[in-house]
Design an enzyme around this catalytic site. Sequence first.
Site, mmCIF file in Angstrom:
data_model
loop_
_atom_site.group_PDB
_atom_site.id
_atom_site.type_symbol
_atom_site.label_atom_id
_atom_site.label_comp_id
_atom_site.label_asym_id
_atom_site.label_seq_id
_atom_site.Cartn_x
_atom_site.Cartn_y
_atom_site.Cartn_z
ATOM 1 N N SER A 1 -1.316 57.699 -3.347
ATOM 2 C CA SER A 1 -0.262 58.580 -2.871
ATOM 3 C C SER A 1 0.488 59.222 -4.022
ATOM 4 O O SER A 1 0.676 58.630 -5.082
ATOM 5 C CB SER A 1 0.713 57.810 -1.985
ATOM 6 O OG SER A 1 1.294 56.744 -2.693
ATOM 7 N N HIS B 1 6.106 57.531 9.517
ATOM 8 C CA HIS B 1 5.836 58.472 8.428
ATOM 9 C C HIS B 1 6.164 59.917 8.786
ATOM 10 O O HIS B 1 6.264 60.764 7.896
ATOM 11 C CB HIS B 1 4.347 58.406 8.058
ATOM 12 C CG HIS B 1 4.121 57.987 6.634
ATOM 13 N ND1 HIS B 1 4.839 58.491 5.573
ATOM 14 C CD2 HIS B 1 3.251 57.107 6.093
ATOM 15 C CE1 HIS B 1 4.412 57.945 4.443
ATOM 16 N NE2 HIS B 1 3.462 57.093 4.734
#
Length: 655
Positions: free
Chosen positions: A486, A370
């Site tokens: 998200s 990420h």
Amino acid sequence: MARLLSVRCVASLRKSIINSRTTALGITKQNYSSKKESSTEYWSQSDTPFMQHQKSLPRLPIPKLEDTVRRYLAAQRPLLDDDQFRRTEKFAHDFQSGVGKRLQEELVAQDKSNTHTSYVSEQCLNWFLSIRYTIMLTNPFMVFNPDPKTEYNDQLVKATNMVCSAMSFMKILQAGLQRPEVSHLNLTKREMDGFKGLVHRASSILSRPVDMSPFIRLFNSTRIPKRRVDELFTDEKAPHLLVMRKGNMYVFDVVDRDGDLVPPAEIQSHLKYILSDPTPAAAFPLGVLTSENRDVWAGLRDKLIAAGNAEHLQIIDSALFCLSLDDESMRDRIHLSHNMMHGDGCNRWFDKPITIILTKDGHAGISHDHAWGDGLAALIFQNEIFEETTKRPLVHPGSAAAAVDSASAVRRLQFNLDSELENGIRKAKENFDSLVSTLTFDAMEFKKGGKALLKKSKLSPDAVVQLAFQMGFLRRYGQTAAACESCSTAGFRHGRIDCIRPVTLQTQRCSHAFVLQPGRHSVEQLQAMLSECSTNHRQLIKEGTTGQGFDGHLLALQILSDSEGEALHGLYTDPAYSAFGFSILETSTLTSPALDFAGFGPYAPDGFGLFYGVFDNRISCTVSSYPTRNVREFLQCVHKSLEDIFTVLEGKTLG
């Protein structure tokens, strides 16, 4: 932090970054690696250079402090009792009128001095690089849909085509020919005025480019473990691919000395050589070290360098990307989820930005770190690979591999290991086995309705699924749980991700009505509650996608306070704030023609990692948890909640 990209920013992505190649769809060995013409001649070239719109992207706005505090308190209200909320409210208002006001002014001043980026870019990168626990279970995975031509799902054929497609994609990016990705979302005139033309849903369609800067670190990069904070490393000139099989590491060049791509038949030959290599599984597989605690791994890496392995580590770090060839066939979706999430720990290098994973029976997936970028870049990459390999494959079943000396072209890396390093690898494998033995995956398919009926009922499909998660948790555990969805801010220059907080007083009231008080409310009242939840959720989405979320803003102020060496304000030491950092319901959603499903590990030890997709006539979920939660029972409760919601939408009373 948010896990993957919100569906709003990817629902309308083109199926491929490159719409088509030119007439040379049947690329041959000769024209694929021509010395006279660049390989990019065989792709359609965009009129717009890759980074054309980067400087013109709007800057991510810093929300007003009073708006952030108001939104933060609204998100906390349904999670706290009256006494807890009064305490949190006092901290928040004191912060707003005191130290927070000064920090806000400093943050705005810093942002004005750094107009080339966003105020969250560096903080988000540092947040991911500062993670000290294993990144293995927080790296998302994304599973490809199978090739509809089943014979092309052969491991060797598929691996060759995916490598070729990935390398051609890289060459296009390097040449600057790629059209910047564009987000297609709806926008009303009123919202254009109110939010300065930022991307979100409404009545008319706006096309706006999104931030493409993460692609700079997609290839030839790695995450290097360091004590306290990791580093990102990139070597754009490295021509080789890293391939892992049975914990062994192999490298070979996929770009020749002239910068052209190696012909597909040669790549096929090299991969065939690796797949047929009789070398046994590595006794001490270095890959498992990347699953360790980051500080532990940093110390062991230093020892590897001291033992004379610096050159080999440099080869791994600079490799274009990692291809993991697994020797195991998959039994079902749950088995596949575990394999894509972590495998056996030995056949992965979790520090690479992108790893393409191929099982023995041809299932393919992507695992990505990420730190370098978020779900948007990974999804664009996956879409391109899927588009090219399924519609324009370069090798076929029965294709002959090139008659080249793969034994000389392919190099198997061998490391100098002393007893201390062997013990470190052994301990890392024990820790890996212990951790993954506690991880559970399960899946659910709701087939009684989906996006079509929800939109017909004028409800947000995303709002309904989020509500079903809350109802499911209430049904199983008897309480309201913190949730995070998200949300991408990639419509802004160097935007990253933020959180939508879907738990509200409205969803709490609605959940209680459906789960605890179904007989006390009429169908019309329940439908009205659903509508209210949907309207409110759309507003939260709008705030998140236009840079008005509060999570990233509060974190930026906290990091600024830390950098000045001052004690944290009570807002940040408040247990209510800490609980937001590891929400029990961590959720993310993606849809794409390339994507079968995706997943990630829970961020909280007592939490769930929920990936979901909403389709026209079905809703699917892939969920992970640790032993403190029962994922199967939870999903049964989510399914029951969806049944109840659709029953009410059909005008029927709850039984």
